[in-house]
Design an enzyme around this catalytic site. Structure first.
Site, mmCIF file in Angstrom:
data_model
loop_
_atom_site.group_PDB
_atom_site.id
_atom_site.type_symbol
_atom_site.label_atom_id
_atom_site.label_comp_id
_atom_site.label_asym_id
_atom_site.label_seq_id
_atom_site.Cartn_x
_atom_site.Cartn_y
_atom_site.Cartn_z
ATOM 1 N N VAL A 1 33.577 42.250 40.078
ATOM 2 C CA VAL A 1 33.556 41.438 41.300
ATOM 3 C C VAL A 1 33.958 42.269 42.509
ATOM 4 C CG1 VAL A 1 34.578 39.459 42.498
ATOM 5 C CG2 VAL A 1 33.955 39.265 40.087
ATOM 6 N N GLN B 1 37.367 36.515 32.437
ATOM 7 C CA GLN B 1 37.035 35.410 31.539
ATOM 8 C C GLN B 1 36.106 35.908 30.439
ATOM 9 O OE1 GLN B 1 35.366 32.132 33.677
ATOM 10 N NE2 GLN B 1 35.093 30.843 31.884
ATOM 11 N N ALA C 1 40.019 35.654 44.811
ATOM 12 C CA ALA C 1 38.809 35.391 44.027
ATOM 13 C C ALA C 1 39.090 35.261 42.539
ATOM 14 C CB ALA C 1 37.787 36.501 44.252
ATOM 15 N N PRO D 1 42.087 31.571 37.238
ATOM 16 C CA PRO D 1 41.613 30.333 37.866
ATOM 17 C C PRO D 1 41.989 30.314 39.349
ATOM 18 C CG PRO D 1 43.560 29.876 36.564
ATOM 19 C CD PRO D 1 43.231 31.329 36.337
ATOM 20 N N ASP E 1 41.999 28.357 42.006
ATOM 21 C CA ASP E 1 42.837 27.365 42.692
ATOM 22 C C ASP E 1 44.312 27.560 42.355
ATOM 23 O OD1 ASP E 1 40.552 25.644 43.759
ATOM 24 O OD2 ASP E 1 40.144 25.646 41.605
ATOM 25 N N ASP F 1 29.890 27.522 43.483
ATOM 26 C CA ASP F 1 29.358 26.310 42.869
ATOM 27 C C ASP F 1 28.451 25.572 43.851
ATOM 28 O OD1 ASP F 1 31.387 26.225 40.402
ATOM 29 O OD2 ASP F 1 32.512 26.606 42.232
ATOM 30 N N HIS G 1 37.523 24.798 40.837
ATOM 31 C CA HIS G 1 36.433 25.712 40.471
ATOM 32 C C HIS G 1 36.482 25.844 38.955
ATOM 33 C CE1 HIS G 1 33.648 28.966 40.280
ATOM 34 N NE2 HIS G 1 34.559 29.868 39.942
#
Length: 319
Positions: free
Chosen positions: A17, A86, A122, A125, A127, A152, A179
């Site tokens: 990322v 993830q 970023a 998780p 949030d 999303d 998210h």
């Protein structure tokens, strides 16, 4: 003087990322300076070399170098992409324990530099970790932003544009909430052009509610599908991060679905969660409060409750 005329972005984490973000940022010519910080110094140095070799093709020159946390002192924006990734079969919330300690170290190191800008988070998780960044940093809530549901929402608009055969820019629709698995579509405010999608369905037999429900499922589960096929998602979220960066550095007052702190909006308190917000040079100018229908309000409350249940394990003031 530099702070008045130069935009500096500090990127922490140069994995899939982070590197994709750096590449997209250079290609769009948004920032003047980009410093890459990573625990793997060889990787960061290699990325700097690779990016600089392509600088001649960029729309404008950007000074790119490998640095350390002290370089955050003069940064306008610190973007955090570092953390555990993830894996197939994992939810984003499974990553909390892995990444909470990592973030404490990162944020403490950034703040020790004298940083007084904006954090953009970023890492998943997102949030939960955006809330943690706010707590660890001590910065005002409007200067800590998570990428939230920006990707999303982009996925949602893309799939709706394919279904209705219109340009994605003419689709106006939001995904809000966590998210992750409890996110929700705001069908009551979804439009093609200026026409509500609910009105289009009532007037045209070609389009079916079941199809729209499947579109949302594909949006919600998109990350699992991409991870299963290629191991990670990074291009889409990198583009979303650059869009937020542009809104901040160019003082755009753009409305984007980011992870923002709620203090009574949507009848929720003390949680970072994906909602439309106005973004400018000062961070989050204000949260846009959509009037949700009863079903959407219940779903949003459930999403916020899931996040707060996890936050309460780490922060005593979350109830």
């Amino acid at each position: 003087m530099k702070r008045q005329c130069m935009n500096r972005v500090a990127l922490i984490g140069t994995g899939f990322v982070g590197a994709s973000y750096a590449f997209a940022l250079m290609n769009q010519g948004i920032a003047d300076e980009l410093v890459l910080i990573d625990v793997n110094k060889e990787k960061a140095e290699g990325d700097v070399m690779d990016l600089n070799h392509g600088k001649v093709f960029a729309p404008k020159p950007m000074n790119i170098w490998h640095g350390d946390y002290q370089d955050c002192q003069d940064a306008d924006l610190v973007v955090i992409c570092a953390g555990a990734n993830q894996k197939p079969g994992e939810t984003r919330l499974d990553l909390v324990d892995k990444n909470m300690n990592i973030f404490k170290t990162i944020v403490d190191s950034v703040m020790r530099s004298g940083f007084d800008g904006i954090f953009l988070v970023a890492t998943n998780p997102v949030d939960i970790l955006t809330y943690a960044t706010w707590k660890f940093s001590g910065l005002p809530k409007e200067r800590v932003i998570g990428s939230g549901t920006i990707l999303d929402t982009a996925r949602f608009r893309f799939l709706l544009s394919e279904y209705f055969q219109v340009a994605p820019t003419n689709v106006h629709a939001y995904i809000i909430g966590e998210h992750g698995d409890t996110e929700l579509p705001v069908w009551s405010h979804a439009e093609i052009g200026s026409v509500p999608i609910e009105q289009i369905l009532s007037q045209n037999d070609r389009y079916r509610k079941e199809d729209l429900e499947n579109i949302f499922v594909n949006v919600r589960d998109a990350a699992y599908q991409v991870i299963e096929k290629k191991g990670a998602t990074y291009y889409g979220i990198a583009m979303g991060l650059v869009r937020i960066t542009r809104a901040i550095l160019h003082n755009e007052n753009a409305i984007l679905t980011v992870s923002a702190y709620l203090d009574g909006q949507y009848n929720e308190q003390n949680v970072y969660i994906g909602v439309p917000a106005i973004i400018n040079r000062n961070g989050i100018r204000e949260v846009m409060e959509l009037k949700l229908n009863e079903t959407e309000q219940q779903q949003f409350h459930h999403s916020a409750t899931v996040l707060k249940d996890i936050l309460s394990r780490y922060f005593d003031d979350v109830k």
